[in-house]
Motif scaffolding. Sequence first.
Motif, PDB file in Angstrom:
ATOM      1  N   LYS A 170       0.834  -1.212   0.000  1.00  0.00           N
ATOM      2  CA  LYS A 170       0.000   0.000   0.000  1.00  0.00           C
ATOM      3  C   LYS A 170       0.867   1.260   0.000  1.00  0.00           C
ATOM      4  O   LYS A 170       0.534   2.249  -0.687  1.00  0.00           O
ATOM      5  CB  LYS A 170      -0.909  -0.010   1.228  1.00  0.00           C
ATOM      6  CG  LYS A 170      -1.795   1.214   1.366  1.00  0.00           C
ATOM      7  CD  LYS A 170      -2.805   1.339   0.247  1.00  0.00           C
ATOM      8  CE  LYS A 170      -3.767   2.489   0.512  1.00  0.00           C
ATOM      9  NZ  LYS A 170      -4.782   2.626  -0.548  1.00  0.00           N
TER      10      LYS A 170
ATOM     11  N   GLY B 261      -6.112  -1.207  -4.642  1.00  0.00           N
ATOM     12  CA  GLY B 261      -5.413  -1.078  -3.369  1.00  0.00           C
ATOM     13  C   GLY B 261      -6.239  -0.534  -2.234  1.00  0.00           C
ATOM     14  O   GLY B 261      -5.672  -0.175  -1.195  1.00  0.00           O
TER      15      GLY B 261
ATOM     16  N   ASP C 103      -7.444  -4.887   1.590  1.00  0.00           N
ATOM     17  CA  ASP C 103      -6.393  -5.888   1.782  1.00  0.00           C
ATOM     18  C   ASP C 103      -6.783  -7.136   1.000  1.00  0.00           C
ATOM     19  O   ASP C 103      -7.871  -7.702   1.220  1.00  0.00           O
ATOM     20  CB  ASP C 103      -6.267  -6.209   3.272  1.00  0.00           C
ATOM     21  CG  ASP C 103      -5.059  -7.083   3.582  1.00  0.00           C
ATOM     22  OD1 ASP C 103      -4.781  -8.012   2.796  1.00  0.00           O
ATOM     23  OD2 ASP C 103      -4.413  -6.848   4.606  1.00  0.00           O
TER      24      ASP C 103
ATOM     25  N   GLY D 180      -1.309   2.135   4.426  1.00  0.00           N
ATOM     26  CA  GLY D 180       0.105   1.920   4.175  1.00  0.00           C
ATOM     27  C   GLY D 180       0.904   1.732   5.446  1.00  0.00           C
ATOM     28  O   GLY D 180       0.506   2.180   6.527  1.00  0.00           O
TER      29      GLY D 180
END
Length: 507
Positions: A131, A326, A329, A338
């Motif tokens: 991420k 993205g 998950d 991230g």
Amino acid sequence: MGVTGLLPALKSIQEASHLEKYRGKTLAIDTYAWLHKAIYGCAMEIVLEKPTRAYLNYMSRRLDMLAHYGITPYMVLDGDYLPTKANTEKEREERRREYKRLGLEALRANKRSEAYNHFNKACDITPQIAKSVIEELKSRNIQYVVAPYEADAQMVYLEKHGIVQGIISEDSDLLIFGCQRLITKLDDSGSCIEVRRDKFKECRESAIGLFSDEQLKLMAIVSGCDYTKGIPNVGMQRAINLVSRYSTIGRLLQAVRYEGKLKVPVEFETEYYRAITAFNHQVVFDPRTQKPVHLNPLSPEDDVLEVERYAGKMHHDELHRKIAIGELDPITKLPLSGREAFSVPPSIASKEQVTTKTQARTIDALLQVKSKPVVRSASEPMARKSAIRTIDHFMSVQSSTVKRRKLLFGSQDSASETSTYFSRSTASALTEDTRSAFSEQDSSDYNITDPDEDEKPVLAAYATQKQSTRVPLREVTNQVSQKLGAKNVGGHILDRNSLSSFKYNGK
């Protein structure tokens, strides 16, 4: 990763190349392959869950290199674990856990080099790391996609449909999936190795150039790949010979069992069908339709449940779309953030610290500060004792008024001779009255000293000055004798008792 021994078996068709050759083309990038190299310099921080941007800096340098050669990158990231690789992923996770334990023990023993080697083997690329890379790609307007499962199948799908014209990766599995142009062994100078599928027929090392796509997959499965361990004691060259002689899985297993030289595991046939299904029908994401599809379309004979069990499950389109961009998950299907989302970049942090230290103080703040006496320790450097002395301070330590007068106005022999400290105009302007008045002043009254200056040298000089103004005892004795002689000459006789009433008048 990959099929062990495949690239050496294709050595004769490997072509030395350079990124300049692909200028103007769009290439799929195996992002996780780059990340495995990028985390080498920050493995300890990642395993110990400390913030770091070292891997992002590595990715940026690689992307800058592609931009320099006019290549459009299409970044492809891995998604969920494939059911077929469940055992492989479990073994890898156990190894990483063990290496982490060894790394922590070495770190506690202050063996940092050994600990770092263990942490490199314990480091794993997580969706959170991916991420952070995606956020970097967004800031640079670079195309990317998160595969539903493995990036290998996703990149081959992009190449198969003309979205990209080649694949940059270190994984030889891509050739088994059907990759037509594999660009591998890329270094920082742009040099690389190109392996093309249409040149397999030119391979001189073995009969691999005569294999069909299905036979290539059989060769990889027999020798061992990510989906199966293969037949024990069968390497790449032996697998090529077996496939070349028997062509199909049925004939190959029958011949091997009949000869009795090799022991075929009981579960190998099941592993073969599981692996061949993953190679042929793995679930991928089509960026054009924004929907999940199979790498190769299913035939009427294929069992949908078996394909789903071995090649991945298809979810609803919106879920796959959010995974591909993205937002979710790919493993837990939960919102993704991230790894470095809550950490401050080192460059920003350092600037804030500098700003705080050098912040200007207002006048009001300065006025509120109460002055305190400075207390110096006895261990201060002697350099602090060498403060600049004023002229008055210098003059106050002189031994006598005469010496001070010599320094200021010259010697006693010549009244017109003045010190070189004064200019001619200043010396001429000083009258005798001014000189006498100036010379009679005690310069210590106007002494300006440093607060840190020790007063002992001044007091010692003052005591020396007082002693120097006294009349020597011999001179006093001579004067007394002269007085007595004068009295005796006059007829007056002085006895010892009369001396007690004698007073010296200084003449």
